[in-house]
Design a protein around this motif. Structure first.
Motif, mmCIF file in Angstrom:
data_model
loop_
_atom_site.group_PDB
_atom_site.id
_atom_site.type_symbol
_atom_site.label_atom_id
_atom_site.label_comp_id
_atom_site.label_asym_id
_atom_site.label_seq_id
_atom_site.Cartn_x
_atom_site.Cartn_y
_atom_site.Cartn_z
ATOM 1 N N GLY A 152 5.062 -6.651 19.093
ATOM 2 C CA GLY A 152 6.418 -7.039 18.753
ATOM 3 C C GLY A 152 6.525 -8.536 18.592
ATOM 4 O O GLY A 152 5.578 -9.282 18.878
ATOM 5 N N GLY A 153 7.666 -8.989 18.138
ATOM 6 C CA GLY A 153 7.876 -10.400 17.878
ATOM 7 C C GLY A 153 8.664 -11.079 18.978
ATOM 8 O O GLY A 153 8.997 -10.496 20.010
ATOM 9 N N VAL A 154 8.978 -12.351 18.715
ATOM 10 C CA VAL A 154 9.779 -13.151 19.636
ATOM 11 C C VAL A 154 10.634 -14.084 18.784
ATOM 12 O O VAL A 154 10.189 -14.572 17.748
ATOM 13 N N GLY A 155 11.880 -14.295 19.199
ATOM 14 C CA GLY A 155 12.756 -15.132 18.389
ATOM 15 C C GLY A 155 13.020 -14.484 17.041
ATOM 16 O O GLY A 155 13.293 -13.289 16.946
ATOM 17 N N GLN A 156 12.877 -15.268 15.965
ATOM 18 C CA GLN A 156 13.179 -14.749 14.635
ATOM 19 C C GLN A 156 12.107 -13.804 14.098
ATOM 20 O O GLN A 156 12.299 -13.181 13.053
ATOM 21 N N SER A 157 10.983 -13.678 14.788
ATOM 22 C CA SER A 157 9.958 -12.737 14.324
ATOM 23 C C SER A 157 10.188 -11.329 14.863
ATOM 24 O O SER A 157 9.453 -10.404 14.521
ATOM 25 N N GLY A 158 11.217 -11.163 15.685
ATOM 26 C CA GLY A 158 11.540 -9.817 16.125
ATOM 27 C C GLY A 158 12.014 -9.752 17.559
ATOM 28 O O GLY A 158 11.959 -10.732 18.308
ATOM 29 N N THR A 159 12.470 -8.573 17.930
ATOM 30 C CA THR A 159 12.896 -8.323 19.302
ATOM 31 C C THR A 159 12.488 -6.913 19.692
ATOM 32 O O THR A 159 12.620 -5.983 18.901
ATOM 33 N N GLY A 160 11.940 -6.765 20.893
ATOM 34 C CA GLY A 160 11.436 -5.470 21.332
ATOM 35 C C GLY A 160 9.989 -5.290 20.918
ATOM 36 O O GLY A 160 9.442 -6.059 20.131
ATOM 37 N N PHE A 180 15.646 1.353 15.079
ATOM 38 C CA PHE A 180 14.328 0.711 15.018
ATOM 39 C C PHE A 180 14.093 0.308 13.561
ATOM 40 O O PHE A 180 14.038 1.161 12.677
ATOM 41 N N PHE A 181 13.959 -0.993 13.320
ATOM 42 C CA PHE A 181 13.802 -1.503 11.961
ATOM 43 C C PHE A 181 12.540 -2.339 11.833
ATOM 44 O O PHE A 181 12.260 -3.193 12.673
ATOM 45 N N THR A 182 11.787 -2.101 10.764
ATOM 46 C CA THR A 182 10.643 -2.939 10.410
ATOM 47 C C THR A 182 10.893 -3.501 9.016
ATOM 48 O O THR A 182 11.161 -2.744 8.074
ATOM 49 N N GLY A 183 10.795 -4.827 8.886
ATOM 50 C CA GLY A 183 11.036 -5.430 7.582
ATOM 51 C C GLY A 183 11.164 -6.937 7.669
ATOM 52 O O GLY A 183 10.649 -7.563 8.592
ATOM 53 N N SER A 184 11.886 -7.509 6.726
ATOM 54 C CA SER A 184 11.988 -8.958 6.620
ATOM 55 C C SER A 184 13.026 -9.526 7.583
ATOM 56 O O SER A 184 13.909 -8.811 8.071
ATOM 57 N N GLU A 201 11.183 -5.349 14.151
ATOM 58 C CA GLU A 201 9.809 -5.782 13.904
ATOM 59 C C GLU A 201 9.832 -6.553 12.587
ATOM 60 O O GLU A 201 9.877 -5.946 11.514
ATOM 61 N N LEU A 202 9.798 -7.870 12.659
ATOM 62 C CA LEU A 202 10.028 -8.699 11.481
ATOM 63 C C LEU A 202 8.757 -9.418 11.043
ATOM 64 O O LEU A 202 7.756 -8.784 10.780
ATOM 65 N N GLY A 203 8.770 -10.726 10.968
ATOM 66 C CA GLY A 203 7.590 -11.425 10.448
ATOM 67 C C GLY A 203 7.657 -12.907 10.712
ATOM 68 O O GLY A 203 8.056 -13.351 11.774
ATOM 69 N N GLY A 204 7.329 -13.700 9.709
ATOM 70 C CA GLY A 204 7.301 -15.147 9.864
ATOM 71 C C GLY A 204 5.974 -15.709 9.386
ATOM 72 O O GLY A 204 5.117 -14.978 8.880
ATOM 73 N N ALA A 221 12.009 2.094 7.701
ATOM 74 C CA ALA A 221 10.622 1.662 7.512
ATOM 75 C C ALA A 221 10.457 0.794 6.266
ATOM 76 O O ALA A 221 11.250 0.883 5.321
ATOM 77 N N PRO A 222 9.396 -0.022 6.226
ATOM 78 C CA PRO A 222 9.119 -0.888 5.080
ATOM 79 C C PRO A 222 8.130 -0.245 4.111
ATOM 80 O O PRO A 222 7.659 0.869 4.339
ATOM 81 N N TRP A 223 7.794 -1.006 3.052
ATOM 82 C CA TRP A 223 6.922 -0.464 2.008
ATOM 83 C C TRP A 223 5.457 -0.877 2.150
ATOM 84 O O TRP A 223 4.592 -0.314 1.496
ATOM 85 N N ASN A 224 5.150 -1.876 2.986
ATOM 86 C CA ASN A 224 3.790 -2.442 2.954
ATOM 87 C C ASN A 224 2.744 -1.558 3.635
ATOM 88 O O ASN A 224 1.598 -1.507 3.198
ATOM 89 N N TYR A 225 3.117 -0.885 4.708
ATOM 90 C CA TYR A 225 2.279 0.171 5.308
ATOM 91 C C TYR A 225 3.193 1.392 5.344
ATOM 92 O O TYR A 225 3.722 1.756 6.395
ATOM 93 N N PRO A 226 3.407 2.005 4.198
ATOM 94 C CA PRO A 226 4.522 2.941 4.031
ATOM 95 C C PRO A 226 4.401 4.243 4.800
ATOM 96 O O PRO A 226 5.396 4.936 4.995
ATOM 97 N N PHE A 227 3.193 4.589 5.237
ATOM 98 C CA PHE A 227 3.040 5.786 6.062
ATOM 99 C C PHE A 227 3.026 5.410 7.543
ATOM 100 O O PHE A 227 3.830 5.915 8.330
#
Length: 456
Positions: A403-411, A185-189, A210-213, A112-118
């Motif tokens: 969820g994302g697509v391409g570099q913003s995520g998969t799944g 399952f990973f959420t982050g950069s 679950e990434l970003g962009g 899990a990431p730190w931005n929505y840590p719960f």
């Protein structure tokens, strides 16, 4: 074996007993978690305030309330989703029947990431539990106060052969990623997402990222400017801009740019006052390192609002930059902070070209009253998810896969999508023992001409 390998073996042995498979077990586990969260609700709010200075209202809605809704939705639907599904089969396979079984992967790893840590540690966990998996959970070491309360809640609620918590930094995460778990399952950069995928590839482990962009907002000339300003300001500056689906930059029709800029500034003052650093509703950057990173993105010559930085207070004011070009530093990577660059366009096709110059974004938001513009954007621009005449709220629905697509995520996950994400679809064809014409066996084959008639 090291301690992490022993933990995985412990969970794998527990999973193999079949204890997590009954729907009643899954519901009870979710109910246990729900009650544990309610019991420590105030401690969660305080922890998130320590880490990110979120107001109680923001922390409850973004971190806790959304989890309550998701747990209740999963509990209501697990029995239906977990049932084997009968499916049609082709005529040449008759007599027989097809069935799809929703099978849990087994042992899962959630980072899990730190931005929505719960929220972002618990949301994938409840999907894993609903699907019948065990889980090893790794909260972010950056949001220490929230990681502590997450650990307390999960250790009080479950034995570590079912749900375990591992705290620590890069070394611990690296050790966990080396394990041959059944699902990651990973959420982050994006950069760390690539590391996670590379680690998963070594064991051919299925992974959700679950990434970003750089998630754009398009403000068309037909848009309601007051509505657009309010929705964008709220979506961008919620959690001080540290949201993976926050509006990253605005593309505004040049003919309305001036009027829209005025509206944006009016709304920021309305929401956060003349001095946002004194507002209880405006959060703080997670740490001084990220403040320093964000400060480098601010070009004072292009700032028309905000721009104030206080490293010691981990504060960056809501900031608007104009006359921004694609060459500016602020347009090179995801901002992840309260800085809002604005670019003007002449034609909607120009806005599309700008968006396409970046990797596919996690989110896109469009403000328009023009159905043709809406249709054009939906058909021509690829993005993970988003909204029309709203921002970030699509992530709050259990009925919309996130969820994302391409570099913003998969799944994707949330609701049934989360259940499916932690499930393997096991397809089975069953045929009766009393009928075996053998028309495909060597020596008994029917003519190729007849086969073509049946299958062609």
């Amino acid at each position: 074996m090291n301690k992490y390998q022993l933990l995985l073996e412990k969970q794998r042995n527990y999973f193999r007993t079949g204890a997590t498979l009954p729907v009643a077990f899954r519901k009870k586990a979710l109910q246990t978690l729900l009650m544990a969260i309610k019991k420590r609700e105030n401690e969660i709010l305080e922890a998130v305030k320590i880490d990110l200075r979120k107001s109680s209202f923001e922390a409850y809605t973004n971190e806790i309330g959304i989890i309550y809704l998701e747990i209740k939705h999963l509990m209501k639907n697990i029995a239906k989703w977990a049932k084997p599904k009968k499916t049609k089969i082709e005529m040449f396979l008759m007599p027989g029947s097809g069935t799809i079984y929703n099978e849990p992967y087994g042992t899962s790893l959630i980072i899990a990431p730190w931005n929505y840590p719960f929220q972002l540690v618990i949301a994938p966990l409840i999907a894993a539990i609903a699907a019948g998996n065990t889980a090893i959970v790794k909260p972010s070491e950056v949001s220490q106060a929230t990681a502590k309360i997450v650990t307390t809640i999960l250790e009080e609620s479950f034995s570590d052969n079912f749900v375990a918590v591992v705290n620590g930094g890069i070394d611990e995460t690296t050790a966990l990623l080396s394990l041959p778990v059944d699902k990651i399952f990973f959420t982050g950069s994006v950069p760390v997402g690539k590391i996670v995928m590379a680690a998963a590839a070594k064991n051919l482990t299925p992974v959700t990222l679950e990434l970003g962009g750089k998630s754009p907002v398009i403000v068309d000339k037909s848009a309601d400017l007051t509505l657009a300003a309010r929705k964008i300001v709220w979506g961008k500056f919620n959690n001080a801009g540290q949201t993976c689906v926050a509006p990253d930059y605005i593309l505004v029709d040049k003919s309305i740019e001036s009027d829209f800029l005025k509206k944006l500034q009016e709304v920021i003052r309305e929401f956060y006052g003349e001095n946002p650093d004194e507002s209880k509703d405006f959060g703080r950057i997670i740490n001084e390192r990220h403040v320093a990173r964000l400060e480098k993105l601010i070009n004072s010559n292009k700032v028309v609002f905000g721009g104030k930085v206080n490293v010691n207070k981990k504060y960056i004011a809501p900031t608007i930059m104009v006359n921004v070009t694609l060459d500016d530093v602020v347009m090179q990577d995801e901002i992840f902070g309260p800085i809002l660059p604005i670019l003007a366009f002449e034609k909607i096709e120009d806005a599309i070209s700008i968006i396409r110059s970046f990797s596919k974004p996690l989110a896109l938001y469009l403000f328009t009253k023009d159905k043709n513009v809406e249709k054009l954007i939906m058909e021509r621009v690829s993005f993970g998810g988003g909204g029309v005449n709203t921002t970030i709220l699509h992530v709050a629905s259990s009925h919309l896969p996130f969820g994302g697509v391409g570099q913003s995520g998969t799944g994707s996950y949330h609701g049934k999508a989360g259940f499916d994400d932690f499930s393997h679809k096991k397809s089975v064809l069953k045929q009766p023992v009393f009928f075996d014409p053998g028309i495909t066996y060597p020596g008994k084959q029917i003519s190729l001409k007849l086969i073509k008639m049946i299958m062609g």
